[in-house]
Design a protein around this motif. Structure first.
Motif, PDB file in Angstrom:
ATOM      1  N   LEU A 283      11.471   8.129  -1.131  1.00  0.00           N
ATOM      2  CA  LEU A 283      11.207   8.752   0.314  1.00  0.00           C
ATOM      3  C   LEU A 283      10.633  10.076   0.365  1.00  0.00           C
ATOM      4  CD1 LEU A 283      12.319   8.337   3.070  1.00  0.00           C
ATOM      5  CD2 LEU A 283      14.421   9.796   2.588  1.00  0.00           C
ATOM      6  N   ASP A 284      10.637  10.984  -0.526  1.00  0.00           N
ATOM      7  CA  ASP A 284       9.845  12.251  -0.695  1.00  0.00           C
ATOM      8  C   ASP A 284       8.318  11.878  -0.813  1.00  0.00           C
ATOM      9  OD1 ASP A 284      12.183  13.734  -0.485  1.00  0.00           O
ATOM     10  OD2 ASP A 284      12.095  14.147  -2.794  1.00  0.00           O
ATOM     11  N   PHE A 285       8.072  10.759  -1.615  1.00  0.00           N
ATOM     12  CA  PHE A 285       6.569  10.382  -1.555  1.00  0.00           C
ATOM     13  C   PHE A 285       6.150   9.816  -0.428  1.00  0.00           C
ATOM     14  CE2 PHE A 285       4.095   6.217  -2.006  1.00  0.00           C
ATOM     15  CZ  PHE A 285       2.856   6.856  -2.904  1.00  0.00           C
ATOM     16  N   ILE A 286       6.922   9.008   0.434  1.00  0.00           N
ATOM     17  CA  ILE A 286       6.508   8.445   1.841  1.00  0.00           C
ATOM     18  C   ILE A 286       6.169   9.569   2.613  1.00  0.00           C
ATOM     19  CG2 ILE A 286       7.257   7.236   3.706  1.00  0.00           C
ATOM     20  CD1 ILE A 286       6.198   5.563   1.219  1.00  0.00           C
ATOM     21  N   LYS A 287       6.885  10.596   2.362  1.00  0.00           N
ATOM     22  CA  LYS A 287       6.937  11.754   3.911  1.00  0.00           C
ATOM     23  C   LYS A 287       5.786  12.468   3.299  1.00  0.00           C
ATOM     24  CE  LYS A 287      11.912  12.099   4.643  1.00  0.00           C
ATOM     25  NZ  LYS A 287      12.937  13.063   4.800  1.00  0.00           N
ATOM     26  N   GLU A 288       5.152  12.598   2.060  1.00  0.00           N
ATOM     27  CA  GLU A 288       4.319  13.436   1.650  1.00  0.00           C
ATOM     28  C   GLU A 288       2.795  12.527   1.603  1.00  0.00           C
ATOM     29  OE1 GLU A 288       2.407  15.720  -2.505  1.00  0.00           O
ATOM     30  OE2 GLU A 288       4.257  14.909  -2.509  1.00  0.00           O
TER      31      GLU A 288
ATOM     32  N   LYS B  87       2.266   9.306   3.514  1.00  0.00           N
ATOM     33  CA  LYS B  87       1.879   8.285   4.245  1.00  0.00           C
ATOM     34  C   LYS B  87       0.870   8.729   4.924  1.00  0.00           C
ATOM     35  CE  LYS B  87       4.824  10.319   8.104  1.00  0.00           C
ATOM     36  NZ  LYS B  87       5.936   9.610   8.928  1.00  0.00           N
ATOM     37  N   ILE B  88       0.369   9.742   5.647  1.00  0.00           N
ATOM     38  CA  ILE B  88      -0.834   9.880   6.465  1.00  0.00           C
ATOM     39  C   ILE B  88      -1.979   9.651   5.578  1.00  0.00           C
ATOM     40  CG2 ILE B  88      -2.202  11.708   7.759  1.00  0.00           C
ATOM     41  CD1 ILE B  88       0.275  12.913   8.494  1.00  0.00           C
ATOM     42  N   GLN B  89      -2.217   9.986   4.208  1.00  0.00           N
ATOM     43  CA  GLN B  89      -3.121   9.825   3.511  1.00  0.00           C
ATOM     44  C   GLN B  89      -3.271   8.449   3.070  1.00  0.00           C
ATOM     45  OE1 GLN B  89      -2.841  12.096  -0.363  1.00  0.00           O
ATOM     46  NE2 GLN B  89      -4.309  10.651  -1.342  1.00  0.00           N
ATOM     47  N   ILE B  90      -2.251   7.611   2.961  1.00  0.00           N
ATOM     48  CA  ILE B  90      -2.237   6.270   2.717  1.00  0.00           C
ATOM     49  C   ILE B  90      -2.873   5.632   3.911  1.00  0.00           C
ATOM     50  CG2 ILE B  90      -1.119   4.029   2.591  1.00  0.00           C
ATOM     51  CD1 ILE B  90       1.085   5.760   0.605  1.00  0.00           C
ATOM     52  N   ILE B  91      -2.422   5.850   5.321  1.00  0.00           N
ATOM     53  CA  ILE B  91      -2.867   5.055   6.232  1.00  0.00           C
ATOM     54  C   ILE B  91      -4.226   5.654   6.542  1.00  0.00           C
ATOM     55  CG2 ILE B  91      -2.879   5.210   8.845  1.00  0.00           C
ATOM     56  CD1 ILE B  91       0.139   6.050   8.389  1.00  0.00           C
ATOM     57  N   GLU B  92      -4.931   6.663   6.173  1.00  0.00           N
ATOM     58  CA  GLU B  92      -6.341   6.883   6.123  1.00  0.00           C
ATOM     59  C   GLU B  92      -7.158   6.200   5.155  1.00  0.00           C
ATOM     60  OE1 GLU B  92      -6.339  11.436   5.907  1.00  0.00           O
ATOM     61  OE2 GLU B  92      -5.804  11.545   8.197  1.00  0.00           O
ATOM     62  N   ASN B  93      -6.630   5.961   4.084  1.00  0.00           N
ATOM     63  CA  ASN B  93      -7.365   5.433   3.035  1.00  0.00           C
ATOM     64  C   ASN B  93      -7.424   3.869   3.040  1.00  0.00           C
ATOM     65  OD1 ASN B  93      -8.007   8.033   2.045  1.00  0.00           O
ATOM     66  ND2 ASN B  93      -6.375   7.903   0.442  1.00  0.00           N
ATOM     67  N   LYS B  94      -6.294   3.322   3.602  1.00  0.00           N
ATOM     68  CA  LYS B  94      -6.082   2.106   3.513  1.00  0.00           C
ATOM     69  C   LYS B  94      -6.111   1.321   4.836  1.00  0.00           C
ATOM     70  CE  LYS B  94      -5.400   2.325  -1.072  1.00  0.00           C
ATOM     71  NZ  LYS B  94      -6.521   1.960  -2.155  1.00  0.00           N
ATOM     72  N   PHE B  95      -6.113   1.869   5.779  1.00  0.00           N
ATOM     73  CA  PHE B  95      -6.179   1.251   7.106  1.00  0.00           C
ATOM     74  C   PHE B  95      -7.005   1.701   8.100  1.00  0.00           C
ATOM     75  CE2 PHE B  95      -2.087   0.842   5.264  1.00  0.00           C
ATOM     76  CZ  PHE B  95      -1.612  -0.669   5.349  1.00  0.00           C
ATOM     77  N   LYS B  96      -8.258   1.944   7.553  1.00  0.00           N
ATOM     78  CA  LYS B  96      -9.255   2.368   8.553  1.00  0.00           C
ATOM     79  C   LYS B  96      -9.509   1.567   9.626  1.00  0.00           C
ATOM     80  CE  LYS B  96     -11.479   6.255   5.926  1.00  0.00           C
ATOM     81  NZ  LYS B  96     -12.690   6.805   5.229  1.00  0.00           N
ATOM     82  N   TRP B  97      -9.691   0.221   9.025  1.00  0.00           N
ATOM     83  CA  TRP B  97      -9.993  -1.024   9.893  1.00  0.00           C
ATOM     84  C   TRP B  97      -9.312  -1.081  11.103  1.00  0.00           C
ATOM     85  CZ3 TRP B  97      -7.188  -5.106  10.864  1.00  0.00           C
ATOM     86  CH2 TRP B  97      -5.926  -5.513  10.202  1.00  0.00           C
ATOM     87  N   TYR B  98      -7.940  -0.857  10.806  1.00  0.00           N
ATOM     88  CA  TYR B  98      -6.794  -0.940  11.604  1.00  0.00           C
ATOM     89  C   TYR B  98      -6.935  -0.135  12.827  1.00  0.00           C
ATOM     90  CZ  TYR B  98      -1.970  -2.070  13.217  1.00  0.00           C
ATOM     91  OH  TYR B  98      -0.822  -2.492  13.601  1.00  0.00           O
TER      92      TYR B  98
ATOM     93  N   GLU C 142       9.285   6.934  10.150  1.00  0.00           N
ATOM     94  CA  GLU C 142       7.943   6.057  10.707  1.00  0.00           C
ATOM     95  C   GLU C 142       6.778   5.940   9.656  1.00  0.00           C
ATOM     96  OE1 GLU C 142       5.261   6.651  14.784  1.00  0.00           O
ATOM     97  OE2 GLU C 142       7.308   6.695  15.006  1.00  0.00           O
ATOM     98  N   LEU C 143       6.165   5.028   9.591  1.00  0.00           N
ATOM     99  CA  LEU C 143       5.100   4.802   8.931  1.00  0.00           C
ATOM    100  C   LEU C 143       3.910   4.792   9.616  1.00  0.00           C
ATOM    101  CD1 LEU C 143       6.230   2.314   5.963  1.00  0.00           C
ATOM    102  CD2 LEU C 143       6.444   4.639   6.135  1.00  0.00           C
ATOM    103  N   MET C 144       3.630   3.739  10.440  1.00  0.00           N
ATOM    104  CA  MET C 144       2.393   3.648  11.162  1.00  0.00           C
ATOM    105  C   MET C 144       2.763   2.472  12.429  1.00  0.00           C
ATOM    106  SD  MET C 144       0.408   1.074   8.663  1.00  0.00           S
ATOM    107  CE  MET C 144      -0.816   0.642   9.782  1.00  0.00           C
TER     108      MET C 144
ATOM    109  N   TYR D 143       0.801  -1.030  -0.071  1.00  0.00           N
ATOM    110  CA  TYR D 143       0.062  -0.012  -0.057  1.00  0.00           C
ATOM    111  C   TYR D 143       0.787   1.372   0.174  1.00  0.00           C
ATOM    112  CZ  TYR D 143      -3.569  -3.351   1.172  1.00  0.00           C
ATOM    113  OH  TYR D 143      -4.479  -4.393   1.173  1.00  0.00           O
ATOM    114  N   PHE D 144       2.031   1.115   0.662  1.00  0.00           N
ATOM    115  CA  PHE D 144       3.058   2.371   0.499  1.00  0.00           C
ATOM    116  C   PHE D 144       3.840   2.260  -0.830  1.00  0.00           C
ATOM    117  CE2 PHE D 144       1.908   1.805   4.830  1.00  0.00           C
ATOM    118  CZ  PHE D 144       1.797   3.286   5.257  1.00  0.00           C
ATOM    119  N   LEU D 145       3.557   1.432  -1.825  1.00  0.00           N
ATOM    120  CA  LEU D 145       4.320   1.325  -3.115  1.00  0.00           C
ATOM    121  C   LEU D 145       3.560   1.654  -4.200  1.00  0.00           C
ATOM    122  CD1 LEU D 145       6.400  -1.895  -2.403  1.00  0.00           C
ATOM    123  CD2 LEU D 145       7.425   0.626  -2.760  1.00  0.00           C
ATOM    124  N   SER D 146       2.347   1.216  -4.065  1.00  0.00           N
ATOM    125  CA  SER D 146       1.366   1.270  -5.215  1.00  0.00           C
ATOM    126  C   SER D 146       1.192   2.451  -6.005  1.00  0.00           C
ATOM    127  CB  SER D 146      -0.258   0.676  -4.836  1.00  0.00           C
ATOM    128  OG  SER D 146      -0.854   0.876  -5.782  1.00  0.00           O
TER     129      SER D 146
END
Length: 307
Positions: free
Chosen positions: A286-291, A293-304, A160-162, A109-112
């Motif tokens: 790395l720039d992509f992750i920093k920018e 990561k919060i959006q990815i967590i919100e979109n892909k890991f709400k259940w978590y 840090e990712l999540m 999910y952090f690569l797609s």
């Protein structure tokens, strides 16, 4: 000589795995298709490229020499593609990551989106145990590694990712009779462990030490997937990362046993060696992750976040 790039790629995979079956699996081809391409490639040489002793396939000395040349050819073809994309203003190159086994549930999910936005980037992703992950980092074989516990004897940077949350897990047949169990309750259960060297195992053992627990009934397995299947089968319970249990929890095949002191928490971190010179592709990722990561967590890991 009339060999194809496809044949070169197949032959390289065979030399890497020493197995037609494994080569077929990794290339997502059928075994007969790989065997046919190997034969067609072999027929263009008077000297054998491979030989079978017993049931084991071996690459001959001549085959090893051909594989070195084949790799150079593949590299040059890739360089042509990279140059073409570069002239079009697109990012090109290879991104290499090593990931601890449980990380396979989050890293895609952090690569797609990064890979979709940069079709000229090739991905090399190795999912393995913590020891091998750190060894690949130490030997400068990867751009980044993904771990849940930061190594102590490495000079690294980290992003840090999540959260990584670990709960006590049982199958659906386990009868929960209390709202909250004390840690001593674990002495009554069959505990299923990860192998030594696992970050999950290390975190669990620190928990046991803190509560002066000496677990006598235990079963050791070498992957989180194996542990999960053992719990599903009723062989025991385990303290497991939540991240790999989504479907089983939603389907009520597994359940969380409330235990005082849980969940245990660590953090998923993307790490890289401080002396590593990041390539343009690695810097862009790395720039992509920093920018993002919060959006990815919100979109892909709400259940978590509900646990």
């Amino acid at each position: 000589m009339n060999y194809t790039l496809h044949q070169l790629q197949i032959f390289l995979k065979i030399t890497e795995t020493n197995s037609i079956t494994k080569a077929a699996e990794e290339l997502h081809l059928t075994q007969p298709a790989v065997s046919i391409q190997l034969k067609n490639f072999q027929d263009q040489f008077e000297i054998p490229l491979t030989e079978v002793v017993g049931r084991q396939l071996y690459v001959t000395d001549f085959g090893k020499e051909i594989s070195i040349i084949a790799q150079r050819i593949i590299n040059e073809v890739q360089e042509i593609q990279n140059k073409t994309l570069a002239f079009k203003g697109e990012l090109t190159g290879r991104l290499t990551l090593s990931v601890v086994s449980t990380g396979k549930y989050i890293i895609p999910y952090f690569l797609s989106d990064f890979l979709k936005s940069n079709p000229g980037v090739e991905l090399s992703l190795d999912v393995t145990n913590k020891v091998k992950v750190l060894k690949s980092l130490e030997k400068n074989e990867v751009d980044f590694s993904l771990v849940s516990i930061l190594p102590e004897n490495f000079s690294i940077y980290n992003e840090e990712l999540m959260d990584n949350k670990l709960f006590l897990i049982a199958n659906k047949d386990f009868k929960i009779t209390k709202k909250l169990y004390n840690p001593e309750f674990l002495n009554e259960l069959n505990i299923i462990y990860r192998e030594n060297g696992s970050g999950t195992r290390w975190k669990i053992e620190r928990f046991f030490e803190t509560h002066n627990l000496k677990i006598n009934k235990k079963l050791e397995l070498t992957s989180n997937e194996a542990v999960k299947q053992a719990v599903l089968a009723g062989l025991g319970v385990s303290i497991m990362p939540l991240i790999g249990l989504k479907n089983e929890l939603l389907n009520n095949d597994l359940q969380i046993i409330p235990l005082k002191g849980l969940p245990l928490k660590t953090n998923w971190n993307l790490i890289w060696h401080k002396q590593k010179s990041l390539s343009p592709v690695a810097k862009a990722y790395l720039d992509f992750i920093k920018e993002k990561k919060i959006q990815i967590i919100e979109n892909k890991f709400k259940w978590y976040e509900k646990y």
